[in-house]
Design an enzyme around this catalytic site. Structure first.
Site, PDB file in Angstrom:
ATOM      1  N   ASP A  88       4.285  -3.732 -11.118  1.00  0.00           N
ATOM      2  CA  ASP A  88       3.753  -4.695 -10.165  1.00  0.00           C
ATOM      3  C   ASP A  88       3.704  -6.059 -10.852  1.00  0.00           C
ATOM      4  O   ASP A  88       4.002  -6.179 -12.047  1.00  0.00           O
ATOM      5  CB  ASP A  88       2.369  -4.279  -9.648  1.00  0.00           C
ATOM      6  CG  ASP A  88       2.205  -4.593  -8.158  1.00  0.00           C
ATOM      7  OD1 ASP A  88       2.526  -5.748  -7.777  1.00  0.00           O
ATOM      8  OD2 ASP A  88       1.771  -3.730  -7.398  1.00  0.00           O
TER       9      ASP A  88
ATOM     10  N   ASN B 177      10.865  -4.558   3.325  1.00  0.00           N
ATOM     11  CA  ASN B 177      11.639  -5.283   4.336  1.00  0.00           C
ATOM     12  C   ASN B 177      12.012  -6.691   3.886  1.00  0.00           C
ATOM     13  O   ASN B 177      11.258  -7.310   3.131  1.00  0.00           O
ATOM     14  CB  ASN B 177      10.837  -5.351   5.638  1.00  0.00           C
ATOM     15  CG  ASN B 177      10.777  -4.008   6.334  1.00  0.00           C
ATOM     16  OD1 ASN B 177      11.771  -3.298   6.369  1.00  0.00           O
ATOM     17  ND2 ASN B 177       9.632  -3.671   6.869  1.00  0.00           N
TER      18      ASN B 177
ATOM     19  N   HIS C 207      16.791  -1.597   9.907  1.00  0.00           N
ATOM     20  CA  HIS C 207      15.380  -1.229  10.002  1.00  0.00           C
ATOM     21  C   HIS C 207      14.639  -2.447  10.545  1.00  0.00           C
ATOM     22  O   HIS C 207      13.977  -3.197   9.820  1.00  0.00           O
ATOM     23  CB  HIS C 207      14.831  -0.832   8.636  1.00  0.00           C
ATOM     24  CG  HIS C 207      13.359  -0.521   8.652  1.00  0.00           C
ATOM     25  ND1 HIS C 207      12.826   0.485   9.419  1.00  0.00           N
ATOM     26  CD2 HIS C 207      12.320  -1.094   8.007  1.00  0.00           C
ATOM     27  CE1 HIS C 207      11.518   0.522   9.239  1.00  0.00           C
ATOM     28  NE2 HIS C 207      11.184  -0.433   8.396  1.00  0.00           N
TER      29      HIS C 207
ATOM     30  N   GLN D  21      15.188  -7.744 -10.186  1.00  0.00           N
ATOM     31  CA  GLN D  21      15.013  -6.307 -10.363  1.00  0.00           C
ATOM     32  C   GLN D  21      16.354  -5.586 -10.445  1.00  0.00           C
ATOM     33  O   GLN D  21      16.495  -4.603 -11.180  1.00  0.00           O
ATOM     34  CB  GLN D  21      14.157  -5.758  -9.222  1.00  0.00           C
ATOM     35  CG  GLN D  21      12.725  -6.281  -9.278  1.00  0.00           C
ATOM     36  CD  GLN D  21      11.820  -5.695  -8.217  1.00  0.00           C
ATOM     37  OE1 GLN D  21      12.272  -5.006  -7.312  1.00  0.00           O
ATOM     38  NE2 GLN D  21      10.526  -5.975  -8.320  1.00  0.00           N
TER      39      GLN D  21
ATOM     40  N   ASP E 136      11.788   5.639  10.680  1.00  0.00           N
ATOM     41  CA  ASP E 136      12.173   5.514  12.090  1.00  0.00           C
ATOM     42  C   ASP E 136      12.696   6.854  12.611  1.00  0.00           C
ATOM     43  O   ASP E 136      12.421   7.245  13.753  1.00  0.00           O
ATOM     44  CB  ASP E 136      13.242   4.434  12.244  1.00  0.00           C
ATOM     45  CG  ASP E 136      12.844   3.140  11.549  1.00  0.00           C
ATOM     46  OD1 ASP E 136      11.826   2.555  11.939  1.00  0.00           O
ATOM     47  OD2 ASP E 136      13.546   2.735  10.612  1.00  0.00           O
TER      48      ASP E 136
ATOM     49  N   GLN F 184       0.807  -1.203   0.000  1.00  0.00           N
ATOM     50  CA  GLN F 184       0.000   0.000   0.000  1.00  0.00           C
ATOM     51  C   GLN F 184       0.852   1.270   0.000  1.00  0.00           C
ATOM     52  O   GLN F 184       0.369   2.349  -0.321  1.00  0.00           O
ATOM     53  CB  GLN F 184      -0.949  -0.009   1.199  1.00  0.00           C
ATOM     54  CG  GLN F 184      -2.086  -1.008   1.095  1.00  0.00           C
ATOM     55  CD  GLN F 184      -3.021  -0.699  -0.067  1.00  0.00           C
ATOM     56  OE1 GLN F 184      -3.268   0.456  -0.378  1.00  0.00           O
ATOM     57  NE2 GLN F 184      -3.541  -1.723  -0.701  1.00  0.00           N
ATOM     58  N   ILE F 185       2.117   1.129   0.342  1.00  0.00           N
ATOM     59  CA  ILE F 185       3.014   2.279   0.266  1.00  0.00           C
ATOM     60  C   ILE F 185       3.085   2.782  -1.175  1.00  0.00           C
ATOM     61  O   ILE F 185       3.082   3.987  -1.426  1.00  0.00           O
ATOM     62  CB  ILE F 185       4.428   1.910   0.763  1.00  0.00           C
ATOM     63  CG1 ILE F 185       4.384   1.489   2.232  1.00  0.00           C
ATOM     64  CG2 ILE F 185       5.386   3.080   0.580  1.00  0.00           C
ATOM     65  CD1 ILE F 185       5.697   0.940   2.736  1.00  0.00           C
TER      66      ILE F 185
END
Length: 388
Positions: free
Chosen positions: A98, A187, A245, A168, A215, A71-72
């Site tokens: 996508d 992540n 992270h 990618q 963060d 969703q980012i």
């Protein structure tokens, strides 16, 4: 009475020369002002920057039944198109990528962007073909990936991301612009960025980063809320996120300052020492999990905003006297092993980041920094085993 021979005599010719010179200066000043005034009406548009966003449809959470950062992608594309990332005068062409199962949703995102009539948006390329998506891009924001799910082994999660980022990276290596800047958001961001770096060797290591700005922003907000007398988050600066992270990251406020009604003060003088070493750290470390628990989905809005902040400061520069946190390739600074993607305090100028040097590190911080470095070393070993 005789004239004083040492006293200068000004004839009418001298005055005429002086007045002529003054007239020339006035004419020059007049025309210079006129030229500047006329030039202000001439609008010279910059060349469009091509920006790639992977995972742009935000559909992987539905396809893989995961809590996913997809969703980012959906959240960030209107922010970019509105100029929040590259500035209000920089046109761009968005490249949206996508997976095939999300192709129809990707069509819908493209239609929404077109319908929004963003003045800076000069085109949209939406595709499920990684080669087409990477063609000549100047900036790549890597949102697509598979995070660890409850019950999933870390090796399994890393293995899936190795295959994604290997493919990618190869496409970026072959088809992106030579000066392409890459930000990895998905992540495990640090290790995904490291994989990408290894499979895109022609992209300068300075041009591959990962997102810890979220963060960093969380830490600024927690400090602002803790300081009495309504200090705004914009009054706080120079917090640091060290390391990964993940839940081992170390939010460090020892070098941060805050502008108060009494002037600029070190944050550690304004907050409780016990809070700064306990609740502050765990709140920032666990903030993502707390948001997932509250909204049953990941922190897409704040992550998208942080990614815009990251790229904007990287490209346009950090304000003087201010640093930000970025996951970058370690050069051994602060005793962190080289070869890791590790979050450091950095300043940016003319598109180049530099690690802030010379900060004093106390014993407490040293232990925290080493612990998160250890986790990154372990992740790197697991990723390499997956490659083998």
């Amino acid at each position: 009475m005789a004239k004083d021979p040492e006293k200068p005599s000004y004839s009418s010719s001298h005055w005429r020369q002086w007045l002529n010179g003054l007239a020339v200066l006035f004419i020059i000043a007049f025309f210079w002002t006129l030229i500047k005034y006329m030039w202000s009406f001439v609008k010279i548009e910059k060349e469009p920057v091509k920006v790639l966003v992977t995972g742009a449809a935000g559909m992987l959470n539905l396809i893989f039944h995961l809590v996913f950062l997809g969703q980012i992608g959906y959240a960030i594309v209107p922010m970019i198109a509105r100029g929040l990332m590259l500035g209000p005068d920089q046109p761009m062409i968005l490249h949206l990528l996508d997976i095939e199962q999300a192709g129809e949703a990707l069509d819908g995102v493209s239609m929404e962007l077109i319908d929004s009539a963003f003045p800076l948006l000069k085109g949209v390329v939406h595709t499920t073909d990684v080669v087409e998506a990477c063609k000549d891009v100047n900036i790549a924001i890597m949102v697509g990936g598979i995070p660890r799910k409850e019950g999933m082994e870390r090796n399994t999660m890393l293995s899936k991301n190795v295959s994604i980022y290997k493919a990618q990276a190869s496409a970026l290596e072959q088809h992106a612009a030579a000066d392409c800047k890459v930000l990895v958001v998905a992540n495990p961001a640090n290790t995904n960025a490291l994989i990408l770096k290894e499979f895109a060797p022609s992209i300068p290591v300075q041009n591959i980063t990962c997102l810890t700005r979220l963060d960093h922003n969380r830490a600024l907000s927690q400090i602002a809320e803790k300081i009495p007398n309504n200090v705004h988050v914009s009054d706080v600066k120079n917090v640091i996120i060290w390391g990964n992270h993940s839940s081992t990251q170390y939010p460090d406020l020892n070098h941060a300052t805050a502008t108060t009604i009494s002037g600029v003060k070190p944050v550690r003088e304004l907050v409780d020492s016990h809070w700064s070493k306990t609740e502050f750290i765990t709140t920032v470390q666990q903030r993502g999990a707390a948001i997932i628990k509250a909204r049953k989905a990941s922190s897409a809005l704040s992550a998208a905003s942080a990614a815009c902040d990251h790229i904007r400061d990287w490209v346009l520069g950090t304000p003087k006297g201010t640093w930000v946190s970025m996951g970058v390739y370690s050069d051994g600074s602060y005793g962190i092993p080289s070869g890791l993607m590790y979050s450091f305090p950095v300043t940016c100028e003319k598109g180049i980041w530099s690690i802030v040097q010379g900060l004093k590190i106390d014993e407490f911080s040293r232990a925290k920094m080493d612990a998160t470095a250890k986790e990154l070393i372990e992740e790197k070993a697991v990723a390499h085993s997956c490659l083998d």
